[in-house]
Design a protein around this motif. Structure first.
Motif, PDB file in Angstrom:
ATOM      1  N   UNK A  75       0.864  -1.178   0.000  1.00 54.94           N
ATOM      2  CA  UNK A  75       0.000   0.000   0.000  1.00 54.94           C
ATOM      3  C   UNK A  75       0.899   1.227   0.000  1.00 54.94           C
ATOM      4  N   UNK A  76       0.810   2.016  -1.064  1.00 49.14           N
ATOM      5  CA  UNK A  76       1.617   3.230  -1.184  1.00 49.14           C
ATOM      6  C   UNK A  76       0.704   4.437  -0.959  1.00 49.14           C
ATOM      7  N   UNK A  77       1.043   5.258   0.021  1.00 49.97           N
ATOM      8  CA  UNK A  77       0.235   6.431   0.341  1.00 49.97           C
ATOM      9  C   UNK A  77       1.056   7.683   0.054  1.00 49.97           C
ATOM     10  N   UNK A  78       0.591   8.474  -0.906  1.00 49.59           N
ATOM     11  CA  UNK A  78       1.201   9.758  -1.217  1.00 49.59           C
ATOM     12  C   UNK A  78       0.427  10.839  -0.466  1.00 49.59           C
ATOM     13  N   UNK A  79       1.133  11.626   0.361  1.00 53.23           N
ATOM     14  CA  UNK A  79       0.492  12.664   1.164  1.00 53.23           C
ATOM     15  C   UNK A  79       0.958  14.040   0.708  1.00 53.23           C
ATOM     16  N   UNK A  80      -0.007  14.937   0.543  1.00 50.74           N
ATOM     17  CA  UNK A  80       0.304  16.309   0.129  1.00 50.74           C
ATOM     18  C   UNK A  80       1.020  17.036   1.257  1.00 50.74           C
ATOM     19  N   UNK A  81       2.113  17.720   0.896  1.00 49.76           N
ATOM     20  CA  UNK A  81       2.908  18.487   1.838  1.00 49.76           C
ATOM     21  C   UNK A  81       2.791  19.979   1.499  1.00 49.76           C
ATOM     22  N   UNK A  82       3.238  20.852   2.393  1.00 45.58           N
ATOM     23  CA  UNK A  82       3.250  22.282   2.047  1.00 45.58           C
ATOM     24  C   UNK A  82       4.023  22.530   0.754  1.00 45.58           C
ATOM     25  N   UNK A  83       3.555  23.477  -0.041  1.00 46.28           N
ATOM     26  CA  UNK A  83       4.192  23.749  -1.321  1.00 46.28           C
ATOM     27  C   UNK A  83       3.741  22.805  -2.412  1.00 46.28           C
ATOM     28  N   UNK A  84       2.661  22.042  -2.153  1.00 43.21           N
ATOM     29  CA  UNK A  84       2.121  21.093  -3.125  1.00 43.21           C
ATOM     30  C   UNK A  84       3.115  20.002  -3.508  1.00 43.21           C
ATOM     31  N   UNK A  85       3.995  19.653  -2.580  1.00 46.14           N
ATOM     32  CA  UNK A  85       4.868  18.503  -2.762  1.00 46.14           C
ATOM     33  C   UNK A  85       4.175  17.278  -2.173  1.00 46.14           C
ATOM     34  N   UNK A  86       4.562  16.088  -2.664  1.00 49.39           N
ATOM     35  CA  UNK A  86       3.913  14.851  -2.240  1.00 49.39           C
ATOM     36  C   UNK A  86       4.946  13.910  -1.653  1.00 49.39           C
ATOM     37  N   UNK A  87       4.664  13.390  -0.463  1.00 47.53           N
ATOM     38  CA  UNK A  87       5.563  12.494   0.255  1.00 47.53           C
ATOM     39  C   UNK A  87       4.984  11.087   0.245  1.00 47.53           C
ATOM     40  N   UNK A  88       5.813  10.109  -0.133  1.00 46.26           N
ATOM     41  CA  UNK A  88       5.375   8.714  -0.209  1.00 46.26           C
ATOM     42  C   UNK A  88       5.694   7.992   1.088  1.00 46.26           C
ATOM     43  N   UNK A  89       4.697   7.268   1.608  1.00 46.13           N
ATOM     44  CA  UNK A  89       4.923   6.285   2.670  1.00 46.13           C
ATOM     45  C   UNK A  89       4.541   4.926   2.101  1.00 46.13           C
ATOM     46  N   UNK A  90       5.509   4.021   2.071  1.00 39.07           N
ATOM     47  CA  UNK A  90       5.331   2.694   1.494  1.00 39.07           C
ATOM     48  C   UNK A  90       5.094   1.693   2.620  1.00 39.07           C
ATOM     49  N   UNK A  91       3.901   1.089   2.640  1.00 43.17           N
ATOM     50  CA  UNK A  91       3.540   0.151   3.702  1.00 43.17           C
ATOM     51  C   UNK A  91       3.738  -1.293   3.253  1.00 43.17           C
ATOM     52  N   UNK A  92       4.841  -1.581   2.600  1.00 43.72           N
ATOM     53  CA  UNK A  92       5.065  -2.929   2.079  1.00 43.72           C
ATOM     54  C   UNK A  92       5.361  -3.940   3.181  1.00 43.72           C
ATOM     55  N   UNK A  93       6.115  -3.538   4.196  1.00 44.36           N
ATOM     56  CA  UNK A  93       6.575  -4.488   5.215  1.00 44.36           C
ATOM     57  C   UNK A  93       6.018  -4.154   6.588  1.00 44.36           C
ATOM     58  N   UNK A  94       4.867  -3.544   6.641  1.00 44.71           N
ATOM     59  CA  UNK A  94       4.257  -3.178   7.910  1.00 44.71           C
ATOM     60  C   UNK A  94       2.907  -3.885   8.045  1.00 44.71           C
ATOM     61  N   UNK A  95       2.471  -4.155   9.266  1.00 44.51           N
ATOM     62  CA  UNK A  95       1.197  -4.866   9.434  1.00 44.51           C
ATOM     63  C   UNK A  95      -0.026  -4.010   9.127  1.00 44.51           C
ATOM     64  N   UNK A  96       0.125  -2.695   9.263  1.00 43.24           N
ATOM     65  CA  UNK A  96      -0.995  -1.778   9.074  1.00 43.24           C
ATOM     66  C   UNK A  96      -0.600  -0.667   8.115  1.00 43.24           C
ATOM     67  N   UNK A  97      -1.607  -0.017   7.537  1.00 43.64           N
ATOM     68  CA  UNK A  97      -1.395   1.224   6.801  1.00 43.64           C
ATOM     69  C   UNK A  97      -2.296   2.283   7.419  1.00 43.64           C
ATOM     70  N   UNK A  98      -1.969   3.545   7.166  1.00 44.31           N
ATOM     71  CA  UNK A  98      -2.749   4.625   7.780  1.00 44.31           C
ATOM     72  C   UNK A  98      -3.142   5.646   6.724  1.00 44.31           C
ATOM     73  N   UNK A  99      -4.418   6.023   6.753  1.00 47.01           N
ATOM     74  CA  UNK A  99      -4.931   7.103   5.926  1.00 47.01           C
ATOM     75  C   UNK A  99      -5.158   8.300   6.848  1.00 47.01           C
ATOM     76  N   UNK A 100      -4.174   9.185   6.892  1.00 49.86           N
ATOM     77  CA  UNK A 100      -4.232  10.316   7.818  1.00 49.86           C
ATOM     78  C   UNK A 100      -5.384  11.264   7.516  1.00 49.86           C
ATOM     79  N   UNK A 101      -5.766  11.358   6.239  1.00 50.89           N
ATOM     80  CA  UNK A 101      -6.810  12.305   5.856  1.00 50.89           C
ATOM     81  C   UNK A 101      -8.143  12.002   6.530  1.00 50.89           C
ATOM     82  N   UNK A 102      -8.376  10.736   6.870  1.00 54.67           N
ATOM     83  CA  UNK A 102      -9.628  10.351   7.527  1.00 54.67           C
ATOM     84  C   UNK A 102      -9.365   9.675   8.874  1.00 54.67           C
TER      85      UNK A 102
END
Length: 200
Positions: free
Chosen positions: A145-172
């Motif tokens: 599960x790859x989550x791209x999150x919008x950062x200040x300045x309209x940049x996008x940061x990737x969090x890759x949940x390949x080897x983790x038991x959970x993923x997180x959707x911060x927006x909700x």
């Protein structure tokens, strides 16, 4: 994405009128119409797993989760898309009938035929939605599960949940186990036919 369905270019209203008469779904990009192909069982299963989890999590809030039958309008690129899953908390979207315009979360389940488009041109279109906070890509084969999150300045940061038991959707504010995301998705070994028995 396949070849355009129609030779003549359509404006937004002509597309909406035309699609309302069609048996299937079609996306619209800058005057061109593209047929939506059917998805594999595992694709539909994962999309439903996430949609159901979001629906339950958002119950009683101003937010709504939609699955692939609801259109997204991105006015700045003159397009209509059908994301696999999306969430909006916008009051205008709650009253919308044909499409929403202000999602804060979009999820796409990757397939061999759409992965490059989902990562490239489609993501570029989605980034034009000012309210969008997270773009999620689900890779079934890699259980990622790859989550791209919008950062200040309209940049996008990737969090890759390949080897983790959970993923997180911060927006909700939802933490979801990968076991839930991939529930009822068979492994390649499960899908392979059994080897024939050796003759005696």
């Amino acid at each position: 994405m396949g070849l355009p369905l129609k030779n003549d270019r359509l404006d937004m209203q002509a597309y909406l009128d035309w699609e309302a008469q069609q048996p299937g779904r079609s996306e619209y990009i800058d005057g061109e119409v593209f047929a939506m192909v059917g998805v594999r069982r595992v694709h539909a299963t994962v999309a439903l797993n996430i949609g159901a989890a979001l629906r339950e999590h958002l119950r009683g809030t101003p937010c709504l989760a939609f699955t692939a039958d609801m259109k997204l309008r991105v006015e700045t690129v003159d397009a209509f898309f059908y994301p696999d899953v999306m969430v909006t908390c916008n009051a205008q979207d709650r009253r919308a009938e044909l499409f929403i315009e202000h999602p804060l979360l979009i999820v796409e389940v990757l397939s061999d035929s759409t992965a490059a488009y989902d990562r490239g041109a489609k993501f570029a279109g989605y980034r034009q939605v000012p309210e969008l906070q997270e773009y999620v890509l689900i890779d079934i084969a890699a259980r990622r599960v790859e989550v791209f999150r919008r950062q200040p300045g309209n940049e996008w940061l990737l969090h890759d949940y390949a080897d983790e038991p959970d993923c997180r959707f911060d927006s909700v504010k939802l933490t979801l186990s990968l076991a839930t995301v991939f529930e009822d998705v068979d492994t390649a070994e499960d899908q392979a036919p059994a080897a024939p028995a050796d003759p005696q």
